[in-house]
Design a protein around this motif. Structure first.
Motif, PDB file in Angstrom:
ATOM      1  N   GLU A 188      39.901  17.061 -12.855  1.00  8.52           N
ATOM      2  CA  GLU A 188      41.249  17.101 -13.421  1.00  8.52           C
ATOM      3  C   GLU A 188      41.390  16.134 -14.599  1.00  8.52           C
ATOM      4  O   GLU A 188      42.140  16.392 -15.536  1.00  8.52           O
ATOM      5  CB  GLU A 188      42.281  16.774 -12.344  1.00  8.52           C
ATOM      6  N   SER A 189      40.647  15.036 -14.581  1.00  9.95           N
ATOM      7  CA  SER A 189      40.719  14.069 -15.680  1.00  9.95           C
ATOM      8  C   SER A 189      40.144  14.628 -16.977  1.00  9.95           C
ATOM      9  O   SER A 189      40.415  14.109 -18.054  1.00  9.95           O
ATOM     10  CB  SER A 189      39.989  12.783 -15.301  1.00  9.95           C
ATOM     11  N   MET A 190      39.363  15.682 -16.894  1.00  9.46           N
ATOM     12  CA  MET A 190      38.785  16.312 -18.080  1.00  9.46           C
ATOM     13  C   MET A 190      39.682  17.402 -18.649  1.00  9.46           C
ATOM     14  O   MET A 190      39.473  17.877 -19.761  1.00  9.46           O
ATOM     15  CB  MET A 190      37.414  16.910 -17.757  1.00  9.46           C
ATOM     16  N   GLN A 191      40.689  17.806 -17.897  1.00 12.65           N
ATOM     17  CA  GLN A 191      41.530  18.921 -18.336  1.00 12.65           C
ATOM     18  C   GLN A 191      42.460  18.513 -19.470  1.00 12.65           C
ATOM     19  O   GLN A 191      42.859  17.362 -19.592  1.00 12.65           O
ATOM     20  CB  GLN A 191      42.329  19.484 -17.161  1.00 12.65           C
ATOM     21  N   LEU A 192      42.774  19.495 -20.287  1.00 17.77           N
ATOM     22  CA  LEU A 192      43.706  19.317 -21.392  1.00 17.77           C
ATOM     23  C   LEU A 192      45.124  19.601 -20.911  1.00 17.77           C
ATOM     24  O   LEU A 192      45.315  20.407 -19.998  1.00 17.77           O
ATOM     25  CB  LEU A 192      43.375  20.283 -22.530  1.00 17.77           C
ATOM     26  N   ASN A 193      46.081  18.961 -21.532  1.00 16.18           N
ATOM     27  CA  ASN A 193      47.490  19.223 -21.258  1.00 16.18           C
ATOM     28  C   ASN A 193      48.139  19.707 -22.545  1.00 16.18           C
ATOM     29  O   ASN A 193      47.889  19.164 -23.616  1.00 16.18           O
ATOM     30  CB  ASN A 193      48.212  17.953 -20.788  1.00 16.18           C
ATOM     31  N   ILE A 194      48.992  20.708 -22.424  1.00 12.13           N
ATOM     32  CA  ILE A 194      49.732  21.196 -23.583  1.00 12.13           C
ATOM     33  C   ILE A 194      51.206  21.234 -23.226  1.00 12.13           C
ATOM     34  O   ILE A 194      51.573  21.604 -22.098  1.00 12.13           O
ATOM     35  CB  ILE A 194      49.241  22.584 -24.067  1.00 12.13           C
ATOM     36  N   SER A 195      52.035  20.801 -24.149  1.00 11.61           N
ATOM     37  CA  SER A 195      53.477  20.833 -23.909  1.00 11.61           C
ATOM     38  C   SER A 195      54.203  20.994 -25.228  1.00 11.61           C
ATOM     39  O   SER A 195      53.719  20.569 -26.273  1.00 11.61           O
ATOM     40  CB  SER A 195      53.940  19.546 -23.222  1.00 11.61           C
ATOM     41  N   GLN A 196      55.355  21.630 -25.153  1.00  8.09           N
ATOM     42  CA  GLN A 196      56.182  21.751 -26.349  1.00  8.09           C
ATOM     43  C   GLN A 196      56.939  20.453 -26.533  1.00  8.09           C
ATOM     44  O   GLN A 196      57.356  19.823 -25.566  1.00  8.09           O
ATOM     45  CB  GLN A 196      57.134  22.934 -26.232  1.00  8.09           C
ATOM     46  N   ARG A 197      57.096  20.058 -27.773  1.00  4.91           N
ATOM     47  CA  ARG A 197      57.784  18.805 -28.077  1.00  4.91           C
ATOM     48  C   ARG A 197      59.263  18.934 -27.753  1.00  4.91           C
ATOM     49  O   ARG A 197      59.927  19.822 -28.254  1.00  4.91           O
ATOM     50  CB  ARG A 197      57.598  18.435 -29.541  1.00  4.91           C
ATOM     51  N   ASN A 198      59.739  18.073 -26.895  1.00  3.64           N
ATOM     52  CA  ASN A 198      61.149  18.044 -26.514  1.00  3.64           C
ATOM     53  C   ASN A 198      61.635  19.396 -26.011  1.00  3.64           C
ATOM     54  O   ASN A 198      62.804  19.739 -26.170  1.00  3.64           O
ATOM     55  CB  ASN A 198      62.028  17.574 -27.688  1.00  3.64           C
ATOM     56  N   GLY A 199      60.731  20.196 -25.452  1.00 10.36           N
ATOM     57  CA  GLY A 199      61.109  21.504 -24.929  1.00 10.36           C
ATOM     58  C   GLY A 199      61.524  22.501 -25.986  1.00 10.36           C
ATOM     59  O   GLY A 199      62.116  23.522 -25.692  1.00 10.36           O
ATOM     60  N   GLN A 200      61.217  22.226 -27.246  1.00 10.30           N
ATOM     61  CA  GLN A 200      61.638  23.087 -28.346  1.00 10.30           C
ATOM     62  C   GLN A 200      60.426  23.774 -28.958  1.00 10.30           C
ATOM     63  O   GLN A 200      59.297  23.328 -28.808  1.00 10.30           O
ATOM     64  CB  GLN A 200      62.360  22.265 -29.410  1.00 10.30           C
ATOM     65  N   ALA A 201      60.696  24.850 -29.660  1.00  8.90           N
ATOM     66  CA  ALA A 201      59.625  25.637 -30.270  1.00  8.90           C
ATOM     67  C   ALA A 201      59.210  25.113 -31.637  1.00  8.90           C
ATOM     68  O   ALA A 201      58.411  25.735 -32.313  1.00  8.90           O
ATOM     69  CB  ALA A 201      60.061  27.094 -30.374  1.00  8.90           C
ATOM     70  N   ASP A 202      59.727  23.944 -32.059  1.00  2.00           N
ATOM     71  CA  ASP A 202      59.385  23.434 -33.392  1.00  2.00           C
ATOM     72  C   ASP A 202      58.088  22.643 -33.407  1.00  2.00           C
ATOM     73  O   ASP A 202      57.675  22.148 -34.439  1.00  2.00           O
ATOM     74  CB  ASP A 202      60.527  22.583 -33.954  1.00  2.00           C
ATOM     75  N   GLY A 203      57.418  22.535 -32.270  1.00  2.00           N
ATOM     76  CA  GLY A 203      56.152  21.825 -32.231  1.00  2.00           C
ATOM     77  C   GLY A 203      55.606  21.720 -30.828  1.00  2.00           C
ATOM     78  O   GLY A 203      56.270  22.088 -29.858  1.00  2.00           O
ATOM     79  N   PHE A 204      54.373  21.219 -30.747  1.00  2.00           N
ATOM     80  CA  PHE A 204      53.743  21.051 -29.441  1.00  2.00           C
ATOM     81  C   PHE A 204      52.675  19.969 -29.530  1.00  2.00           C
ATOM     82  O   PHE A 204      52.315  19.522 -30.619  1.00  2.00           O
ATOM     83  CB  PHE A 204      53.151  22.368 -28.936  1.00  2.00           C
ATOM     84  N   GLU A 205      52.195  19.551 -28.345  1.00  2.00           N
ATOM     85  CA  GLU A 205      51.167  18.523 -28.255  1.00  2.00           C
ATOM     86  C   GLU A 205      50.087  18.973 -27.293  1.00  2.00           C
ATOM     87  O   GLU A 205      50.377  19.575 -26.262  1.00  2.00           O
ATOM     88  CB  GLU A 205      51.753  17.215 -27.739  1.00  2.00           C
ATOM     89  N   VAL A 206      48.846  18.677 -27.645  1.00  2.96           N
ATOM     90  CA  VAL A 206      47.703  18.879 -26.760  1.00  2.96           C
ATOM     91  C   VAL A 206      47.117  17.494 -26.541  1.00  2.96           C
ATOM     92  O   VAL A 206      46.866  16.762 -27.492  1.00  2.96           O
ATOM     93  CB  VAL A 206      46.642  19.817 -27.386  1.00  2.96           C
ATOM     94  N   SER A 207      46.919  17.115 -25.277  1.00  2.00           N
ATOM     95  CA  SER A 207      46.462  15.753 -25.003  1.00  2.00           C
ATOM     96  C   SER A 207      45.439  15.716 -23.874  1.00  2.00           C
ATOM     97  O   SER A 207      45.361  16.618 -23.038  1.00  2.00           O
ATOM     98  CB  SER A 207      47.650  14.858 -24.647  1.00  2.00           C
ATOM     99  N   ARG A 208      44.675  14.626 -23.876  1.00  4.59           N
ATOM    100  CA  ARG A 208      43.723  14.323 -22.803  1.00  4.59           C
ATOM    101  C   ARG A 208      43.165  12.929 -23.042  1.00  4.59           C
ATOM    102  O   ARG A 208      42.795  12.583 -24.171  1.00  4.59           O
ATOM    103  CB  ARG A 208      42.578  15.329 -22.774  1.00  4.59           C
ATOM    104  N   SER A 209      43.129  12.138 -22.009  1.00  2.00           N
ATOM    105  CA  SER A 209      42.455  10.834 -22.014  1.00  2.00           C
ATOM    106  C   SER A 209      42.770   9.965 -23.231  1.00  2.00           C
ATOM    107  O   SER A 209      41.880   9.490 -23.920  1.00  2.00           O
ATOM    108  CB  SER A 209      40.941  11.033 -21.921  1.00  2.00           C
ATOM    109  N   GLY A 210      44.022   9.770 -23.518  1.00  2.00           N
ATOM    110  CA  GLY A 210      44.410   8.902 -24.621  1.00  2.00           C
ATOM    111  C   GLY A 210      44.348   9.544 -25.991  1.00  2.00           C
ATOM    112  O   GLY A 210      44.636   8.890 -26.983  1.00  2.00           O
ATOM    113  N   MET A 211      43.961  10.791 -26.064  1.00  2.00           N
ATOM    114  CA  MET A 211      43.935  11.518 -27.338  1.00  2.00           C
ATOM    115  C   MET A 211      45.095  12.497 -27.350  1.00  2.00           C
ATOM    116  O   MET A 211      45.402  13.119 -26.329  1.00  2.00           O
ATOM    117  CB  MET A 211      42.632  12.300 -27.503  1.00  2.00           C
TER     118      MET A 211
END
Length: 120
Positions: free
Chosen positions: A67-90
């Protein structure tokens, strides 16, 4: 492929031209319609990019065990104007700042005592 919004913009320009020829209009309102189309196209691009990234994140996560190797994706502030992909401090952030402008930013947090490194 040409989007429906762009087609409607071109149709609007043609209608405005006809109005000018018939004497009902003095000039074409190019900027307002252009900004509307650019805003819609920018939002569509960011949304399509999010959908594609979401699919790739899911595909990646299916193949990693930890699970520590998995990527996370989320929309910024729940809006469609952007998103973030993150993992391990990146973190890769994609944000639509204004019509026609999309910011890509990558940040790496090395540890709690080091400053954040950011590249744009």
């Amino acid at each position: 492929m040409t989007s429906n919004r762009t087609i409607k913009w071109i149709e609007s320009l043609a209608d405005q031209e006809l109005s000018i020829r018939s004497g009902n209009r003095v000039s074409i309102d190019l900027c307002t319609t252009k900004d509307q189309v650019l805003s819609a196209e920018t939002s569509t691009f960011v949304r399509d990019l999010y959908n594609h990234a979401d699919y790739l994140v899911g595909l990646f996560n299916l193949r990693v065990v930890s699970e520590s190797m998995q990527l996370n994706i989320s929309q910024r502030n729940g809006q469609a104007d952007g998103f973030e992909v993150s993992r391990s401090g990146m973190k890769l952030s994609v944000l639509s700042l204004k019509p026609g402008v999309i910011q890509f930013q990558c940040e790496r947090h090395t540890n709690s005592h080091s400053p954040t490194r950011s590249n744009m």
